[in-house]
Design a protein around this motif. Structure first.
Motif, PDB file in Angstrom:
ATOM      1  N   ALA A  16     -23.500 -18.819   9.421  1.00  0.00           N
ATOM      2  CA  ALA A  16     -23.834 -19.145   8.037  1.00  0.00           C
ATOM      3  C   ALA A  16     -23.263 -20.506   7.656  1.00  0.00           C
ATOM      4  CB  ALA A  16     -23.304 -18.085   7.097  1.00  0.00           C
ATOM      5  N   SER A  17     -23.997 -21.205   6.829  1.00  0.00           N
ATOM      6  CA  SER A  17     -23.496 -22.405   6.168  1.00  0.00           C
ATOM      7  C   SER A  17     -23.381 -22.106   4.683  1.00  0.00           C
ATOM      8  CB  SER A  17     -24.433 -23.591   6.413  1.00  0.00           C
ATOM      9  OG  SER A  17     -24.349 -24.053   7.744  1.00  0.00           O
ATOM     10  N   TYR A  18     -22.788 -23.044   3.928  1.00  0.00           N
ATOM     11  CA  TYR A  18     -22.580 -22.822   2.500  1.00  0.00           C
ATOM     12  C   TYR A  18     -23.049 -24.032   1.706  1.00  0.00           C
ATOM     13  CZ  TYR A  18     -19.795 -18.716   3.625  1.00  0.00           C
ATOM     14  OH  TYR A  18     -19.394 -17.485   4.076  1.00  0.00           O
ATOM     15  N   LEU A  19     -23.529 -23.754   0.500  1.00  0.00           N
ATOM     16  CA  LEU A  19     -23.989 -24.778  -0.428  1.00  0.00           C
ATOM     17  C   LEU A  19     -23.176 -24.669  -1.712  1.00  0.00           C
ATOM     18  CD1 LEU A  19     -26.169 -26.924  -1.279  1.00  0.00           C
ATOM     19  CD2 LEU A  19     -27.552 -24.984  -2.074  1.00  0.00           C
ATOM     20  N   PHE A  20     -22.486 -25.735  -2.075  1.00  0.00           N
ATOM     21  CA  PHE A  20     -21.603 -25.734  -3.240  1.00  0.00           C
ATOM     22  C   PHE A  20     -22.059 -26.787  -4.233  1.00  0.00           C
ATOM     23  CE2 PHE A  20     -17.411 -27.303  -5.067  1.00  0.00           C
ATOM     24  CZ  PHE A  20     -17.294 -26.263  -5.993  1.00  0.00           C
ATOM     25  N   GLY A  21     -22.252 -26.371  -5.486  1.00  0.00           N
ATOM     26  CA  GLY A  21     -22.629 -27.296  -6.538  1.00  0.00           C
ATOM     27  C   GLY A  21     -21.407 -27.878  -7.216  1.00  0.00           C
ATOM     28  N   THR A  22     -21.309 -29.188  -7.216  1.00  0.00           N
ATOM     29  CA  THR A  22     -20.139 -29.876  -7.758  1.00  0.00           C
ATOM     30  C   THR A  22     -20.445 -30.481  -9.124  1.00  0.00           C
ATOM     31  OG1 THR A  22     -20.677 -32.054  -6.840  1.00  0.00           O
ATOM     32  CG2 THR A  22     -19.505 -30.512  -5.403  1.00  0.00           C
ATOM     33  N   ILE A  23     -19.406 -30.927  -9.790  1.00  0.00           N
ATOM     34  CA  ILE A  23     -19.547 -31.816 -10.941  1.00  0.00           C
ATOM     35  C   ILE A  23     -18.569 -32.951 -10.694  1.00  0.00           C
ATOM     36  CG2 ILE A  23     -17.834 -30.622 -12.404  1.00  0.00           C
ATOM     37  CD1 ILE A  23     -19.823 -31.167 -14.760  1.00  0.00           C
ATOM     38  N   HIS A  24     -19.003 -34.163 -10.904  1.00  0.00           N
ATOM     39  CA  HIS A  24     -18.239 -35.316 -10.424  1.00  0.00           C
ATOM     40  C   HIS A  24     -17.119 -35.742 -11.350  1.00  0.00           C
ATOM     41  CE1 HIS A  24     -20.947 -36.073  -7.078  1.00  0.00           C
ATOM     42  NE2 HIS A  24     -21.909 -35.737  -7.904  1.00  0.00           N
ATOM     43  N   ILE A  25     -17.243 -35.406 -12.598  1.00  0.00           N
ATOM     44  CA  ILE A  25     -16.221 -35.796 -13.555  1.00  0.00           C
ATOM     45  C   ILE A  25     -15.747 -34.536 -14.250  1.00  0.00           C
ATOM     46  CG2 ILE A  25     -15.703 -37.172 -15.598  1.00  0.00           C
ATOM     47  CD1 ILE A  25     -18.071 -38.949 -14.799  1.00  0.00           C
ATOM     48  N   THR A  26     -14.469 -34.217 -14.104  1.00  0.00           N
ATOM     49  CA  THR A  26     -13.939 -33.000 -14.678  1.00  0.00           C
ATOM     50  C   THR A  26     -12.440 -33.153 -14.905  1.00  0.00           C
ATOM     51  OG1 THR A  26     -13.741 -30.595 -14.363  1.00  0.00           O
ATOM     52  CG2 THR A  26     -13.558 -31.970 -12.399  1.00  0.00           C
ATOM     53  N   CYS A  27     -11.894 -32.237 -15.681  1.00  0.00           N
ATOM     54  CA  CYS A  27     -10.445 -32.229 -15.903  1.00  0.00           C
ATOM     55  C   CYS A  27      -9.711 -31.437 -14.828  1.00  0.00           C
ATOM     56  CB  CYS A  27     -10.131 -31.623 -17.281  1.00  0.00           C
ATOM     57  SG  CYS A  27     -10.746 -32.607 -18.671  1.00  0.00           S
ATOM     58  N   ASP A  28     -10.434 -30.536 -14.158  1.00  0.00           N
ATOM     59  CA  ASP A  28      -9.804 -29.658 -13.168  1.00  0.00           C
ATOM     60  C   ASP A  28     -10.756 -29.428 -12.008  1.00  0.00           C
ATOM     61  OD1 ASP A  28      -8.375 -27.829 -11.731  1.00  0.00           O
ATOM     62  OD2 ASP A  28      -8.427 -26.237 -13.234  1.00  0.00           O
ATOM     63  N   ALA A  29     -10.489 -30.066 -10.895  1.00  0.00           N
ATOM     64  CA  ALA A  29     -11.326 -29.934  -9.708  1.00  0.00           C
ATOM     65  C   ALA A  29     -10.688 -29.009  -8.679  1.00  0.00           C
ATOM     66  CB  ALA A  29     -11.594 -31.304  -9.095  1.00  0.00           C
ATOM     67  N   THR A  30      -9.896 -28.054  -9.143  1.00  0.00           N
ATOM     68  CA  THR A  30      -9.278 -27.088  -8.234  1.00  0.00           C
ATOM     69  C   THR A  30     -10.359 -26.275  -7.527  1.00  0.00           C
ATOM     70  OG1 THR A  30      -7.354 -26.900  -9.681  1.00  0.00           O
ATOM     71  CG2 THR A  30      -7.681 -25.144  -8.062  1.00  0.00           C
ATOM     72  N   LEU A  31     -10.260 -26.165  -6.219  1.00  0.00           N
ATOM     73  CA  LEU A  31     -11.210 -25.392  -5.435  1.00  0.00           C
ATOM     74  C   LEU A  31     -10.773 -23.927  -5.417  1.00  0.00           C
ATOM     75  CD1 LEU A  31     -11.676 -27.875  -2.449  1.00  0.00           C
ATOM     76  CD2 LEU A  31     -13.201 -27.541  -4.406  1.00  0.00           C
ATOM     77  N   GLU A  32     -11.646 -23.044  -5.871  1.00  0.00           N
ATOM     78  CA  GLU A  32     -11.297 -21.632  -5.957  1.00  0.00           C
ATOM     79  C   GLU A  32     -11.286 -20.981  -4.579  1.00  0.00           C
ATOM     80  OE1 GLU A  32     -13.700 -19.683  -8.867  1.00  0.00           O
ATOM     81  OE2 GLU A  32     -13.009 -20.981 -10.494  1.00  0.00           O
ATOM     82  N   ASN A  33     -10.756 -19.759  -4.524  1.00  0.00           N
ATOM     83  CA  ASN A  33     -10.527 -19.086  -3.241  1.00  0.00           C
ATOM     84  C   ASN A  33     -11.806 -18.912  -2.431  1.00  0.00           C
ATOM     85  OD1 ASN A  33      -7.787 -18.880  -3.728  1.00  0.00           O
ATOM     86  ND2 ASN A  33      -7.924 -16.832  -4.620  1.00  0.00           N
TER      87      ASN A  33
END
Length: 290
Positions: A39-56
């Motif tokens: 399997a591969s994964y697709l993650f939707g980002t936002i480029h400007i944010t106050c908190d770019a912490t990657l969840e578990n």
């Protein structure tokens, strides 16, 4: 300069498409089937944010994959040079050619107050890229970026960072969209001194926090960003379609973590539906875990 490099590279991703299609609220999706060994994964980002912490769940997906693919290879040592070659208007065009004296004065005041320099020093820069320099002012906190965090993890895991398109591909978009159209949003921003953009972006951040990728599309179909809404096929649809064979190639080679702007995910021409049309099983990770 490094921050400016990331800002300009991410300018496209602040806008999303308009063909709404209900999908589960998730920014992380698993890609399976159609002959894939893993399997591969697709993650939707936002480029400007106050908190770019990657969840578990995102960290787990990164652990289960062996390479990171973003919209462009932001680890390319030549990216800054390539970008700087493409940010300027062609045929000697300048900002003065696109606006009247009153609008120019408003834009100049906006840049002096928010960027710390006169726009007179950047008169030949494409309007979209001028607008991107103001993005950090849309939020009242130090700017963070998911792309930066993903690159950090890739480095820690000794994985390669690659891209679905080149920086030249992205810059070409802003040659297709007329400069006269690009300048309209910047003039509006200058006349209300960022008020609308700040309020609008705060709402967008809340939608992203709720991972409602369908609502992001509806929300961004906004007449106040007319130059974006009128060119959705160029900004998103065509690019999404071009990415599918490249996603296929990367995913068939090895388990891959794809990180693209969340606005590219939903809609009939969004990456999720296009992958499904190509024969892949694409499922929301959080929907599975719930």
């Amino acid at each position: 300069m490094r921050k400016l490099q990331f800002l300009l590279a991410g300018v496209l991703l602040s806008f999303t498409s308009i063909n709404a299609q209900d999908l589960e609220n998730s920014t992380l999706w698993k890609i399976e089937g159609n002959g894939l060994d893993k399997a591969s994964y697709l993650f939707g980002t936002i480029h400007i944010t106050c908190d770019a912490t990657l969840e578990n769940d995102v960290m787990k997906a990164l652990d289960e994959t062996t390479q990171v693919v973003l919209e462009i290879d932001m680890d390319d040592p030549e990216m800054q040079t390539k970008m700087m070659k493409g940010i300027y208007m062609k045929e000697g065009k300048t900002l003065n050619d696109l606006v009247n004296e009153e609008d120019f004065a408003a834009i100049d005041s906006l840049f002096i107050n928010n960027v710390g320099m006169s726009v007179k020093l950047m008169q030949n820069v494409k309007p979209f890229f001028l607008s991107s320099m103001l993005y950090p002012k849309f939020i009242d906190c130090p700017m963070q970026s998911f792309e930066t965090e993903l690159m950090k993890i890739a480095t820690e895991q000794n994985e390669e960072v690659l891209g679905l398109e080149t920086i030249e591909d992205q810059i070409e978009v802003f040659e297709i969209i007329p400069y006269e159209e690009q300048i309209k949003d910047l003039v509006r921003t200058a006349k209300d001194n960022l008020a609308y953009d700040k309020a609008n972006f705060a709402k967008l951040l809340e939608i992203y926090k709720n991972e409602n990728i369908t609502a992001m599309q509806d929300f961004m179909n906004d007449d106040n960003y007319s130059s974006v809404a009128d060119y959705q096929d160029i900004l998103l649809d065509n690019r999404n379609k071009n990415w599918i064979p490249k996603i296929k190639e990367f995913a068939e080679d090895q388990a891959t973590f794809f990180g693209v702007g969340a606005g590219h995910l939903a809609g009939e021409n969004g990456v999720i539906q296009l992958l499904r049309d190509a024969g892949y099983t694409v499922t929301a990770v959080r929907a599975e875990e719930d």
